[in-house]
Design a protein around this motif. Structure first.
Motif: not given
Length: 239
Positions: A78-96, A170-177
């Motif tokens: 569950r923490f692993y999947v929540l990390g992907l949700q965090f990645t999606g939120s970070a991507i949304s903010m990065a691309i406006g 660390l993995l999600m940060l690499r995916l969103a980098s």
């Protein structure tokens, strides 16, 4: 004996991503956990029955311990999947892509469309790779690692969860980098343009280009992103 097995299996399914979704009724989750417990009972009879046949007050401790162990095995994915949700939120903010939150595909909490797309795609890849078989196999093997009848080591459980959060971050940060670098470079360039020509309304001009470039980047990278997310799950869950 069946109650003791059901406590560990049911606690895991209660927190397991996908199975614990708000879109699945509690009745379906209950019968799913009960059927898996029935399937595992003949295989675990020699291991579980001697430890719970005595009854008495010790049964309460067994139930509490089984619930804690099952929740730990469910919280790791569950923490692993929540990390992907965090990645999606970070991507949304990065691309406006700052759209208002809508209804989530999996849960009741509102979230934007980009996060829904990425998190649902990643969870779908996990189901295609049979991640739940890996979890159920680990639950079966857990009776030899964490035998029934004793309280689990809380320190080891917390270390397992914190290590999962560290590796997931660390993995999600690499995916969103790529998106974070794109957003940083774009905003720095826009800031330089604004310094050179202050009279130009840079915000209204730059936002469509930022969004267009971010969506193109999502188009070319989302397949690799969700596939890496699915491929790294066995490494995260191997504890």
């Amino acid at each position: 004996m069946l109650i003791a097995i059901f406590c560990r299996i049911g606690a895991c399914i209660m927190t397991l991503p996908g199975f614990s979704s708000a879109r699945i009724s509690m009745t379906v989750r209950f019968f799913l956990a009960f059927s898996i417990s029935l399937a595992m009972t003949p295989l675990l009879f020699d291991t579980v029955y001697p430890r719970v046949s005595g009854g008495g007050a010790s049964l309460i401790g067994v139930i509490v311990a089984e619930l804690l162990i099952g929740m730990m095995y469910g919280l790791v994915p569950r923490f692993y999947v929540l990390g992907l949700q965090f990645t999606g939120s970070a991507i949304s903010m990065a691309i406006g892509l700052n759209t208002p939150g809508s209804s989530d595909v999996l849960e009741d909490a509102p979230d934007n469309q980009m996060t829904n797309l990425i998190s649902f795609g990643g969870l779908l890849v996990l189901f295609m790779l049979d991640f739940h078989h890996v979890v159920f196999r680990a639950l079966f093997d857990s009776y030899s690692v964490m035998p029934i009848g004793g309280m689990p080591d809380s320190q080891k459980m917390l270390i397992t969860l914190t290590d999962t959060l560290t590796q997931t971050f660390l993995l999600m940060l690499r995916l969103a980098s790529p998106f974070l670098i794109f957003g940083l470079m774009f905003n720095v360039a826009v800031g330089l343009v604004n310094k050179l020509a202050p009279q130009v309304p840079v915000f209204y001009i730059s936002t469509p280009y930022l969004l267009l470039g971010g969506l193109l980047l999502v188009y070319f990278t989302i397949a690799a992103m969700v596939m890496q997310f699915g491929q790294y799950f066995p490494m995260i869950f191997n504890f």
